[in-house]
Design a protein around this motif. Structure first.
Motif, PDB file in Angstrom:
ATOM      1  N   UNK A  79       0.828  -1.199   0.000  1.00  0.00           N
ATOM      2  CA  UNK A  79       0.000   0.000   0.000  1.00  0.00           C
ATOM      3  C   UNK A  79       0.870   1.259   0.000  1.00  0.00           C
ATOM      4  N   UNK A  80       1.947   1.210   0.799  1.00  0.00           N
ATOM      5  CA  UNK A  80       2.856   2.355   0.825  1.00  0.00           C
ATOM      6  C   UNK A  80       3.483   2.582  -0.543  1.00  0.00           C
ATOM      7  N   UNK A  81       3.854   1.453  -1.206  1.00  0.00           N
ATOM      8  CA  UNK A  81       4.448   1.571  -2.535  1.00  0.00           C
ATOM      9  C   UNK A  81       3.453   2.142  -3.542  1.00  0.00           C
ATOM     10  N   UNK A  82       2.197   1.668  -3.466  1.00  0.00           N
ATOM     11  CA  UNK A  82       1.159   2.171  -4.370  1.00  0.00           C
ATOM     12  C   UNK A  82       0.932   3.662  -4.136  1.00  0.00           C
ATOM     13  N   UNK A  83       0.864   4.066  -2.858  1.00  0.00           N
ATOM     14  CA  UNK A  83       0.667   5.478  -2.558  1.00  0.00           C
ATOM     15  C   UNK A  83       1.834   6.316  -3.083  1.00  0.00           C
ATOM     16  N   UNK A  84       3.056   5.770  -2.950  1.00  0.00           N
ATOM     17  CA  UNK A  84       4.229   6.486  -3.454  1.00  0.00           C
ATOM     18  C   UNK A  84       4.161   6.648  -4.975  1.00  0.00           C
ATOM     19  N   UNK A  85       3.775   5.535  -5.650  1.00  0.00           N
ATOM     20  CA  UNK A  85       3.675   5.594  -7.106  1.00  0.00           C
ATOM     21  C   UNK A  85       2.559   6.542  -7.548  1.00  0.00           C
ATOM     22  N   UNK A  86       1.437   6.508  -6.836  1.00  0.00           N
ATOM     23  CA  UNK A  86       0.344   7.420  -7.166  1.00  0.00           C
ATOM     24  C   UNK A  86       0.774   8.863  -6.969  1.00  0.00           C
ATOM     25  N   UNK A  87       1.560   9.094  -5.904  1.00  0.00           N
ATOM     26  CA  UNK A  87       2.052  10.445  -5.653  1.00  0.00           C
ATOM     27  C   UNK A  87       2.974  10.902  -6.777  1.00  0.00           C
ATOM     28  N   UNK A  88       3.865   9.989  -7.229  1.00  0.00           N
ATOM     29  CA  UNK A  88       4.760  10.326  -8.327  1.00  0.00           C
ATOM     30  C   UNK A  88       3.976  10.589  -9.607  1.00  0.00           C
ATOM     31  N   UNK A  89       2.954   9.746  -9.861  1.00  0.00           N
ATOM     32  CA  UNK A  89       2.131   9.926 -11.057  1.00  0.00           C
ATOM     33  C   UNK A  89       1.391  11.257 -11.025  1.00  0.00           C
ATOM     34  N   UNK A 183       1.030   6.812 -16.339  1.00  0.00           N
ATOM     35  CA  UNK A 183       1.582   5.800 -15.451  1.00  0.00           C
ATOM     36  C   UNK A 183       2.895   6.306 -14.867  1.00  0.00           C
ATOM     37  N   UNK A 184       3.457   5.555 -13.922  1.00  0.00           N
ATOM     38  CA  UNK A 184       4.656   6.049 -13.243  1.00  0.00           C
ATOM     39  C   UNK A 184       5.886   5.905 -14.138  1.00  0.00           C
ATOM     40  N   UNK A 185       6.825   6.826 -13.939  1.00  0.00           N
ATOM     41  CA  UNK A 185       8.032   6.850 -14.761  1.00  0.00           C
ATOM     42  C   UNK A 185       8.825   5.561 -14.569  1.00  0.00           C
TER      43      UNK A 185
END
Length: 209
Positions: A79-89, A183-185
């Motif tokens: 979940x933390x990773x998904x939130x991080x990726x969503x934040x980056x996106x 999508x994320x870089x």
């Protein structure tokens, strides 16, 4: 004399009956005790068996609780990773390119007109160049690892509909397509869409790219 003998015989008979009754009573009591002892042994054996089973189930429950805690920990990490990726996106989508005219200054004020920023390759140009001279093809892009049905639909909306086009994407193309997909870089390079698309093209058409 006869009466004395008869009385003695009667007394002996009474004592024999009494002894028989006492013997029967003792036998009955011993039988009851034996039955109770046997039942107690059976119940003890059942109790020991159930107790052992309870301990085994308790051990299994402890193992399941431990596994559940590990899964919860993994889920929290994901979940933390998904939130991080969503934040980056979100940060990527919210960022806007610099205004090429921002560095320009009117000649009447003695300023120097800055050079215009290079024009980003358009998605239409990428789609046309990667397609080459081949006819437009509608391949099943979701067979590429990392491309789900939603990404497949979005790629086709961008004009990228074939394995050939995905396989021919350059690093600069990947940057443009990644931004357009939202999508994320690094996702396309990480999942190596290009190599997978080339393999799918060769498998379907018997042609190496």
């Amino acid at each position: 004399m006869i009466r004395g003998t008869g009385y003695a015989a009667l007394e002996i008979f009474v004592w024999l009956i009494a002894a028989g009754v006492i013997g029967l009573l003792i036998g009955w009591l011993l039988g009851r005790w034996s039955v109770r002892r046997r039942l107690r042994a059976e119940w003890q054996a059942r109790f020991d068996a159930e107790h052992g089973r309870a301990e085994s189930l308790d051990a299994e429950l402890s193992g399941l609780r431990s596994s559940s805690q590990e899964l919860e920990s993994d889920l929290t990490t994901l979940r933390s990773r998904v939130e991080e990726l969503e934040s980056q996106t979100s940060a990527t989508q919210d960022s806007t390119p610099a205004d090429p005219a921002a560095g320009e200054e009117d000649d009447t004020h003695g300023g120097v007109v800055g050079a215009a920023a290079p024009e980003t390759t358009s998605l239409a140009a990428i789609a046309a160049r990667t397609r080459g001279r081949a006819d437009p093809v509608d391949d099943e892009l979701s067979t590429i690892p990392g491309v789900g049905p939603e990404l497949e639909e979005r790629l086709k909306q961008l004009g990228i509909t074939s394995y050939r086009q995905v396989a021919c994407l350059t690093p600069d193309d990947v940057v443009v397509v990644t931004e357009a997909l939202g999508t994320y870089a690094g996702r396309i390079a990480h999942d190596n869409w290009m190599a997978s698309a080339a393999a799918e093209h060769e498998r379907k058409y018997g042609e190496s790219l």
